[in-house]
Scaffold this motif. Structure first.
Motif, mmCIF file in Angstrom:
data_model
loop_
_atom_site.group_PDB
_atom_site.id
_atom_site.type_symbol
_atom_site.label_atom_id
_atom_site.label_comp_id
_atom_site.label_asym_id
_atom_site.label_seq_id
_atom_site.Cartn_x
_atom_site.Cartn_y
_atom_site.Cartn_z
ATOM 1 N N TYR A 97 0.832 -1.205 0.000
ATOM 2 C CA TYR A 97 0.000 0.000 0.000
ATOM 3 C C TYR A 97 0.870 1.259 0.000
ATOM 4 O O TYR A 97 0.642 2.195 -0.753
ATOM 5 N N TYR A 143 -11.412 3.471 -4.299
ATOM 6 C CA TYR A 143 -11.186 2.174 -4.940
ATOM 7 C C TYR A 143 -9.931 2.222 -5.818
ATOM 8 O O TYR A 143 -9.752 3.150 -6.597
ATOM 9 N N GLY A 144 -9.073 1.211 -5.668
ATOM 10 C CA GLY A 144 -7.875 1.127 -6.519
ATOM 11 C C GLY A 144 -6.621 1.662 -5.862
ATOM 12 O O GLY A 144 -5.568 1.692 -6.485
ATOM 13 N N LEU A 163 -4.691 0.439 -3.547
ATOM 14 C CA LEU A 163 -3.628 -0.531 -3.237
ATOM 15 C C LEU A 163 -2.682 -0.708 -4.427
ATOM 16 O O LEU A 163 -1.472 -0.579 -4.287
ATOM 17 N N ARG A 182 -2.862 1.096 -7.273
ATOM 18 C CA ARG A 182 -2.746 2.382 -7.979
ATOM 19 C C ARG A 182 -2.819 2.207 -9.488
ATOM 20 O O ARG A 182 -2.042 2.777 -10.242
ATOM 21 N N MET A 222 -7.816 -1.247 -14.918
ATOM 22 C CA MET A 222 -8.479 -2.186 -14.013
ATOM 23 C C MET A 222 -9.601 -2.919 -14.726
ATOM 24 O O MET A 222 -9.735 -4.135 -14.593
ATOM 25 N N PHE A 281 -4.806 -7.194 -7.458
ATOM 26 C CA PHE A 281 -5.973 -6.790 -8.219
ATOM 27 C C PHE A 281 -6.495 -7.966 -9.006
ATOM 28 O O PHE A 281 -5.712 -8.652 -9.659
ATOM 29 N N HIS A 340 -7.639 -8.266 -3.731
ATOM 30 C CA HIS A 340 -7.416 -7.465 -2.520
ATOM 31 C C HIS A 340 -8.031 -6.076 -2.634
ATOM 32 O O HIS A 340 -8.505 -5.510 -1.641
ATOM 33 N N GLU A 341 -8.021 -5.530 -3.835
ATOM 34 C CA GLU A 341 -8.672 -4.239 -4.051
ATOM 35 C C GLU A 341 -10.163 -4.355 -3.670
ATOM 36 O O GLU A 341 -10.724 -3.468 -3.018
ATOM 37 N N ASN A 342 -10.772 -5.461 -4.056
ATOM 38 C CA ASN A 342 -12.194 -5.664 -3.766
ATOM 39 C C ASN A 342 -12.428 -5.939 -2.280
ATOM 40 O O ASN A 342 -13.400 -5.445 -1.696
#
Ligand code: AMP
Ligand code: ZN
Length: 438
Positions: A10, A155-156, A158, A160, A166, A235, A238-240
């Motif tokens: 992060y 959102y996003g 982590l 970037r 995405m 992604f 983990h993003e979710n």
């Protein structure tokens, strides 16, 4: 106490590790989907986070670390595998969870403190999804419940990645019922003949991402210290997870440190994965006679964030290293770990440095205690070396047979001479080659 430092995905930098509560250090790692045998790449996160768990226990105390690794036991790949065999999904998942625990156990991976199963966490998942629907972060459409990505401005963060990358990278289905192409599934309908649970949105089953958010909330709390997994999980998984948990918890972050391991590849190819067909399972490697600890050392030979090339040479080299260390450690009694080894492990799990420092230790008790930080030299030396000579001879005899088949008589003669020097005599007969001690 030796300061632990961890590379935080992060923050994109190494940070001093300080748990929120040193009396209860919490770590969660995304575990296996249990429908096939684990390959040696799958074993990398298990071994890496086992080392981190050992380090945390060493630093904070045995009883002060809670390490959870989930078992994904409901998933479309499981449903397909069960259907192909004509059995219930639970038959498949029970079998492969057993294999997973046995394979990882052979690699010296201690069982985590908690191993929650998705099928035992469905009520908590439904409750979390309902909260997301109530607060406007999720919506029902066509029997599905979807997380609405634009409802989360962070959102996003982590990975970037930008939004277009995405959407392209997620391979998220473009479904007509989605309000936004980035929206992802929290719940989906199950027909009557498929595994499913009753829910406010009809009979169905959870999407993959929600299980980790619900399990972490149930077993560890809203915010944990460390969340881990392989690089490929950043992604979308983990993003979710981050989005679901943060939106369900009034903005409380899911994890304070994010740790990701790099990929293992077969020498000369890409990431080892089932879909690429370049897979060797832990079970196969053990069946070939490699010891679990040899495979463990091979996995720790590269820094966990670096790529690792798997090869027979790496296995052989790891075996030779362990033979030497076992000879030095002998039947050593209790000792203290070497501060240099501890420091290396504490510095973002610098296992290559720790291993080179280990090799320089000549005091048996110190060596044994230091190796324990990495989960190495766990066996009794007499067991380590037992039967060992014979299997090496068998392997050399087999190599000679192969050489003769390939008409490489020089190599075949070389092996015969090498064994003769050790007093091993070979006899070629109609049934193949046998050997005896002179
Ligand atoms: P999967 O069964 O594909 O969900 O993977 C289980 C775990 O193994 C995840 O943490 C993945 O990131 C990790 N993993 C899968 N393939 C590899 C690989 N080739 N190298 C390292 N880690 C991997
Ligand atoms: Zn997860």
């Amino acid at each position: 106490m030796t300061q632990i430092r961890l590379h935080d995905t992060y923050a994109r930098e190494k940070r001093d590790f300080a748990p929120a509560d040193p009396e209860r250090v919490t770590m969660y790692v995304c575990g296996p989907t249990v429908y096939n045998r684990a390959h040696i790449g799958n074993a990398r996160p298990a071994v890496v986070f086992d080392v981190l768990a050992r380090l945390l226990r060493h630093s904070y105390g045995e009883g002060r670390v809670v390490y959870a690794r989930n078992v994904t036991d409901v998933d479309d790949k499981i449903i397909d595998a069960a259907r192909a065999e004509g059995v219930e999904p639970a038959v498949v998942t029970r079998r492969y969870e057993g294999f997973y625990l046995a394979d990882m156990g052979a690699l010296g991976v201690r069982a985590p403190d908690l191993a929650p199963k998705a099928t035992e966490t469905v009520a908590e998942m439904i409750a979390m999804i309902a909260r997301l629907v109530e607060t406007g972060h999720a919506y029902e459409a066509d029997g599905h419940v979807l997380f609405h990505v634009p409802s989360d401005p962070d959102y996003g963060a982590l990975g970037r990645r930008d939004r277009e990358t995405m959407i392209a990278g997620a391979r998220v289905e473009i479904a007509s019922y989605k309000k936004d192409p980035a929206d992802f599934v929290l719940w989906k309908p199950s027909p009557p003949d498929m595994i499913g649970w009753d829910s406010p949105w009809g009979r169905g089953r959870p999407g993959w991402h929600i299980e980790c958010s619900a399990m972490i909330e149930k077993h560890l709390g809203c915010t944990i210290d460390i969340h881990g997994g392989g690089l490929d999980l950043i992604f979308p998984h983990h993003e979710n997870e981050i989005a679901q948990s943060r939106c369900a918890h009034d903005g409380a972050p899911l994890a304070r440190y994010w740790v990701h391991n790099g990929f293992l590849s077969m020498a000369g190819s890409e990431k080892m994965s089932k879909s690429l067909g370049n897979v060797v399972t832990v079970g196969e490697l053990l069946a070939r006679g490699h010891k679990g600890e040899t495979l463990r050392l091979a996995l720790l030979s590269a820094h966990y964030r670096q790529p690792l090339e798997w090869s027979d040479a790496l296995i052989a080299q790891s075996k030779a290293t362990l033979d030497r260390l076992y000879r030095i450690a002998g039947e050593a009694g209790a000792g203290e770990a070497d501060p240099g080894v501890l420091e290396a492990v504490a510095d973002d799990l610098n296992t290559p440095l720790a291993l080179s420092r280990l090799s320089a230790i000549d005091d048996a008790a110190t060596l044994k205690a230091s190796a324990a930080l990495l989960g190495l030299l766990a066996e009794d030396p007499s067991r380590w070396f037992q039967g060992e000579g014979d299997s090496r001879i068998d392997a050399l005899v087999a190599a000679r047979t192969e050489a003769k088949k390939a008409r490489d008589f020089a190599e075949a003669d070389r092996i015969r001479a090498e064994l003769a020097e050790e007093g091993i005599l070979l006899e070629d007969g109609p049934q193949g080659t046998t050997w005896r001690r002179a």
